[in-house]
Every structure is written in C-alpha cells, then in structure tokens.
Motif scaffolding. Structure first.
Motif, mmCIF file in Angstrom:
data_model
loop_
_atom_site.group_PDB
_atom_site.id
_atom_site.type_symbol
_atom_site.label_atom_id
_atom_site.label_comp_id
_atom_site.label_asym_id
_atom_site.label_seq_id
_atom_site.Cartn_x
_atom_site.Cartn_y
_atom_site.Cartn_z
ATOM 1 N N ALA A 131 0.840 -1.195 0.000
ATOM 2 C CA ALA A 131 0.000 0.000 0.000
ATOM 3 C C ALA A 131 0.878 1.248 0.000
ATOM 4 C CB ALA A 131 -0.927 0.001 1.206
ATOM 5 N N LEU A 132 1.966 1.193 0.762
ATOM 6 C CA LEU A 132 2.901 2.321 0.799
ATOM 7 C C LEU A 132 3.584 2.497 -0.552
ATOM 8 C CD1 LEU A 132 4.180 4.489 2.592
ATOM 9 C CD2 LEU A 132 5.921 2.820 3.247
ATOM 10 N N ALA A 133 3.959 1.405 -1.186
ATOM 11 C CA ALA A 133 4.580 1.478 -2.513
ATOM 12 C C ALA A 133 3.603 2.034 -3.547
ATOM 13 C CB ALA A 133 5.071 0.094 -2.932
ATOM 14 N N ALA A 134 2.338 1.633 -3.440
ATOM 15 C CA ALA A 134 1.319 2.151 -4.360
ATOM 16 C C ALA A 134 1.117 3.650 -4.137
ATOM 17 C CB ALA A 134 0.008 1.408 -4.172
ATOM 18 N N ARG A 135 1.129 4.070 -2.884
ATOM 19 C CA ARG A 135 0.969 5.500 -2.578
ATOM 20 C C ARG A 135 2.175 6.301 -3.078
ATOM 21 N NH1 ARG A 135 -0.348 8.340 3.222
ATOM 22 N NH2 ARG A 135 -0.838 10.355 2.316
ATOM 23 N N ILE A 136 3.361 5.738 -2.909
ATOM 24 C CA ILE A 136 4.576 6.406 -3.408
ATOM 25 C C ILE A 136 4.523 6.527 -4.922
ATOM 26 C CG2 ILE A 136 7.073 6.116 -3.708
ATOM 27 C CD1 ILE A 136 7.141 4.965 -0.856
ATOM 28 N N ALA A 137 4.094 5.455 -5.602
ATOM 29 C CA ALA A 137 3.977 5.502 -7.066
ATOM 30 C C ALA A 137 2.945 6.543 -7.483
ATOM 31 C CB ALA A 137 3.601 4.125 -7.605
ATOM 32 N N SER A 138 1.849 6.623 -6.746
ATOM 33 C CA SER A 138 0.818 7.623 -7.038
ATOM 34 C C SER A 138 1.365 9.035 -6.871
ATOM 35 C CB SER A 138 -0.383 7.401 -6.124
ATOM 36 O OG SER A 138 -1.281 8.475 -6.205
ATOM 37 N N LYS A 139 2.118 9.258 -5.808
ATOM 38 C CA LYS A 139 2.702 10.585 -5.558
ATOM 39 C C LYS A 139 3.759 10.927 -6.607
ATOM 40 C CE LYS A 139 0.367 11.838 -1.991
ATOM 41 N NZ LYS A 139 -0.488 13.006 -1.998
ATOM 42 N N LYS A 140 4.526 9.928 -7.053
ATOM 43 C CA LYS A 140 5.511 10.175 -8.111
ATOM 44 C C LYS A 140 4.821 10.565 -9.416
ATOM 45 C CE LYS A 140 9.410 7.417 -6.510
ATOM 46 N NZ LYS A 140 10.280 6.257 -6.785
#
Length: 143
Positions: A33-42
């Motif tokens: 979930a954190l990786a998905a959020r980081i990808a979304s923010k990128k």
C-alpha cells in the motif's frame, strides 16, 4: 501424568511459525500500500512538472503576444493619425490644384498666344510621381 508436551497443545498440522504469518502478511500489505501510494505521488509529481513546463511555455507565448499587440497598437494609432489628417491632405491638394489652374488661366489670358491653349486648361502636375515601370520590376522580384 499431568504433563503433556507443547506440541500436543497445538492443533494438529500447525507449527509455531504459522502464528507469526498474519503479522508478516500485514506488513507486506502495508508495504505494498505504501509502494502504491509512493507511485501515485511520483505520478502526481511528474504531472505537476509537466504542468509547470506548460505554464512557463504559455507565459512566454503570452509575453510574445503582448509585445506584438503593443506593436499593433502603435501601428494602429499611426494609421488613425494619418486617416484623421487625410481630409486635410486632400483639401491641400485640391487647393493647390485649383490655385495652379487659376494661375495658368491668368497666364493664358495675359499671353493670349492661341485660342487652342486658352480653351484647353492645363492640369497641374502631379504632386507625387511613381513610375509604373519600377513598380512592375518590384512585383517581378517579389514573385
């Protein structure tokens, strides 16, 4: 004998490490979930960079348009000034033409050379002369 071994207390087919698995899957879910959020923010950051670049390009184009409009405004004011004076220019030309023809008529009356010249009033010479041959040469050069 009241003593039983630990292995018998666990349900059959399970081991001690299986109790720790739920916490491991929770941490994996949190990290995904954190990786998905980081990808979304990128992706959002990349979109913001593109928006900034497009905004800068638009601002540059608007500044160029503003300078061109200022030039157009200055040219329009000059044309308006010429057009405002155009009536005065035509009046001056008309006055010069009539004055010239009146002077020619007086000369013809005083000289009284021949009746053909007196009957045919001379027109004033043109104030501006533009040879037609030069215009044709300029048109040929442009094409």
């Amino acid at each position: 004998m009241a003593y039983t071994s630990r292995s018998t207390m666990l349900p059959p087919g399970s081991s001690g490490s299986s109790l720790r698995q739920p916490s491991n899957t929770i941490s994996q879910q949190q990290s995904s979930a954190l990786a998905a959020r980081i990808a979304s923010k990128k992706a959002e950051l990349e979109n913001l960079h593109q928006l900034r670049d497009m905004s800068n390009a638009l601002a540059t184009q608007m500044e160029t348009l503003q300078s061109k409009l200022e030039t157009l405004k200055d040219g329009t004011e000059a044309v308006a000034c010429v057009l405002a004076n155009w009536d005065n220019v035509l009046r001056a030309i008309t006055m010069a033409s009539t004055k010239f023809t009146a002077l020619q008529a007086e000369e013809n009356d005083t000289n009284d050379n021949s009746q053909d010249e007196a009957a045919k009033p001379r027109l004033p010479s043109t104030l501006v002369r533009i040879p037609a041959t030069q215009q044709e040469k300029h048109k040929d050069r442009e094409t």
